[in-house]
Design an enzyme around this catalytic site. Sequence first.
Site, PDB file in Angstrom:
ATOM      1  N   ARG A 196       0.841  -1.201   0.000  1.00 47.53           N
ATOM      2  CA  ARG A 196       0.000   0.000   0.000  1.00 47.53           C
ATOM      3  C   ARG A 196       0.870   1.243   0.000  1.00 47.53           C
ATOM      4  O   ARG A 196       1.824   1.342   0.778  1.00 47.53           O
ATOM      5  CB  ARG A 196      -0.917   0.001   1.232  1.00 47.53           C
ATOM      6  CG  ARG A 196      -1.832  -1.205   1.236  1.00 47.53           C
ATOM      7  CD  ARG A 196      -2.820  -1.202   2.362  1.00 47.53           C
ATOM      8  NE  ARG A 196      -3.624  -2.438   2.306  1.00 47.53           N
ATOM      9  CZ  ARG A 196      -4.573  -2.748   3.165  1.00 47.53           C
ATOM     10  NH1 ARG A 196      -4.879  -1.920   4.147  1.00 47.53           N
ATOM     11  NH2 ARG A 196      -5.239  -3.884   3.044  1.00 47.53           N
ATOM     12  N   ARG A 252       2.251   0.878  10.285  1.00 44.49           N
ATOM     13  CA  ARG A 252       1.818   1.284   8.949  1.00 44.49           C
ATOM     14  C   ARG A 252       2.993   1.194   7.987  1.00 44.49           C
ATOM     15  O   ARG A 252       3.831   2.096   7.933  1.00 44.49           O
ATOM     16  CB  ARG A 252       1.256   2.707   8.992  1.00 44.49           C
ATOM     17  CG  ARG A 252       0.489   3.134   7.746  1.00 44.49           C
ATOM     18  CD  ARG A 252      -0.149   4.498   7.919  1.00 44.49           C
ATOM     19  NE  ARG A 252      -1.075   4.512   9.035  1.00 44.49           N
ATOM     20  CZ  ARG A 252      -2.357   4.125   8.947  1.00 44.49           C
ATOM     21  NH1 ARG A 252      -2.848   3.756   7.799  1.00 44.49           N
ATOM     22  NH2 ARG A 252      -3.123   4.151  10.016  1.00 44.49           N
ATOM     23  N   GLU A 263      -6.360  -1.338  15.287  1.00 44.84           N
ATOM     24  CA  GLU A 263      -6.971  -2.251  14.320  1.00 44.84           C
ATOM     25  C   GLU A 263      -5.993  -3.355  13.903  1.00 44.84           C
ATOM     26  O   GLU A 263      -4.853  -3.084  13.540  1.00 44.84           O
ATOM     27  CB  GLU A 263      -7.392  -1.460  13.069  1.00 44.84           C
ATOM     28  CG  GLU A 263      -7.975  -2.346  11.992  1.00 44.84           C
ATOM     29  CD  GLU A 263      -8.223  -1.594  10.680  1.00 44.84           C
ATOM     30  OE1 GLU A 263      -8.342  -0.351  10.729  1.00 44.84           O
ATOM     31  OE2 GLU A 263      -8.303  -2.245   9.640  1.00 44.84           O
ATOM     32  N   SER A 266     -10.187  -6.368   9.876  1.00 45.29           N
ATOM     33  CA  SER A 266     -11.375  -5.680   9.408  1.00 45.29           C
ATOM     34  C   SER A 266     -12.184  -6.703   8.633  1.00 45.29           C
ATOM     35  O   SER A 266     -11.685  -7.278   7.666  1.00 45.29           O
ATOM     36  CB  SER A 266     -10.948  -4.522   8.506  1.00 45.29           C
ATOM     37  OG  SER A 266     -12.024  -3.656   8.285  1.00 45.29           O
ATOM     38  N   ARG A 292       1.092  -6.525  12.439  1.00 45.52           N
ATOM     39  CA  ARG A 292       0.509  -5.913  13.634  1.00 45.52           C
ATOM     40  C   ARG A 292       0.329  -6.959  14.738  1.00 45.52           C
ATOM     41  O   ARG A 292       0.395  -6.644  15.929  1.00 45.52           O
ATOM     42  CB  ARG A 292      -0.833  -5.257  13.302  1.00 45.52           C
ATOM     43  CG  ARG A 292      -0.638  -3.976  12.501  1.00 45.52           C
ATOM     44  CD  ARG A 292      -1.919  -3.191  12.324  1.00 45.52           C
ATOM     45  NE  ARG A 292      -1.678  -2.012  11.502  1.00 45.52           N
ATOM     46  CZ  ARG A 292      -2.605  -1.107  11.189  1.00 45.52           C
ATOM     47  NH1 ARG A 292      -3.846  -1.258  11.640  1.00 45.52           N
ATOM     48  NH2 ARG A 292      -2.292  -0.071  10.450  1.00 45.52           N
TER      49      ARG A 292
END
Length: 450
Positions: free
Chosen positions: A286, A301, A373, A376, A415
């Site tokens: 990403r 991130r 998070e 999801s 994560r």
Amino acid sequence: MWSAFWQQWRGLDSPGQFRKQYTMLDQKALRQDPETIATALEWRGHVFDAGAYAGLEARRRELQSRTEALQHERNERSRAIGEAKRRGEDIEPLKAQVGELGEALKNAEAELQAVQARLRDIQLGLPNLPHDSVPPGADESDNVEIRRWGEQPAFEFRPRDHVELGERLDGLDFDAGARLSGSRFVVMRGQIARLHRALAQFMLDVHVEAHGYTEAYVPYLVNEGALIGTGQLPKFAEDLFATEHAEQTLHLIPTAEVPLTNLAAGQILEADALPRGYVCHSPCFRSEAGSYGRDTRGMIRQHQFDKVELVQLTRPDDSYAALERLTGHAEAVLQRLELPYRVVTLCAGDMGFAAAKTYDLEVWLPGQDTYREISSCSNTEAFQARRMQARWRNPDTGRPEPLHTLNGSALAVGRCLVAVLENNQQADGRVAVPSVLRPYMGGREWLEPV
RNA sequence: GGAGAGGUGGCAGAGUGGUCGAAUGCGGCGGACUUGAAAUCCGUUGAGCCCAAAGGGCUCCGGGGGUUCGAAUCCCUCCCUCUCCGCCA
């Protein structure tokens, strides 16, 4: 971009077909009741000009009728010429007649195509409609926590964050990542690299053996058709990494959801083939455009991270039950790892483009003193299925109808590694290996500072 | 990367300018025969869209473009598959 895209999408191609394709919302609903749809979209913060759309749609209808009438006439006359020729009659006068028709038809077709292209562009830019059970709200602050699991560990010392822990364990090297590639890249080594691998292997095994998913290995570069299918394109190109190869553009997958869900693209599945579930461990890429300055420390991130992804294809009337099950599958991983977390229902304004309803799983991170998070899980209903023409044969109607697609991370491996390090740390800098991971770590119980 | 062959309905496979959405076979579905099954026979069997009450019409033979009154069929181009050679994990 479009011409290349159409070329790449085999089977979903002709003008006649793309009328219904690549729309995310139901065409009939859009046509019959654009006002209601506009209201629903407003709810999630999207402005849709229903009046303008209805105008275009009326124009399309008129043009299509005219075009098809002209096509019909051309077909009739051409057939007559063929018959006359076979009978040996003079066909020149007949040919002259059709000549004029050709020009009118050409114009009508061109106009129709232009209007259809505009409608398609609008349709592709509309996000999914939120499900009735989705809470209203504009952003993160309006999300609704629905349950918590596990105890936040109590430390008798100031807990370190994963960056510090990773350094002491000599396993996380952000400087090396930056030297090789730039910011938001990391190099893992030794016991941490192994822990990372163990996590992914463990998750795969749980989903295959305990939850019944089919393991998949997929391409990490996909064409634009696939990305349109799942909803990353045309709107979010800036979030993706693109490559040029042999005059075609391929993008690095931002999630395995893209190749996995697109396995159903263009297919018509029999009812007994549903539900179908896939699990895949893959890297995700990403660009994180627009997130400058956010989460710059550590590996929360990154431009590249690993994820174990779940995708389900279901019958429409089963998709919400499936969403609960799928979310439970993701939770099961956290529970087995004994990581405290909470489940949050995203409000309408915080959901992703394709989602009708989303649960986020947020894991407790002592180093940040907050929940972050880690998963999801979304039901996109027929949104993606319509865009990619993924259908099932409904026994009640006997006709192919869009199926429902769901996806969820289970879990984000990077994560998760962060969560294990931070939650399992000791005062002396050691980190306990969760018992379920020990078989994947050669029986090792502790990560030791070097 | 070089040379050649090819992409047609769920599958196999005909069709090289006109009534072809497309022969035929297999598979699927329905029926006959049978105590049941097999075999045999008969029928049926792609997707999407438009107008619509019935019904009518349009589009699709890998994608896009072109020639033509008319294209699955001819031309250009792109993509993909297969075979041989080269290279490579």
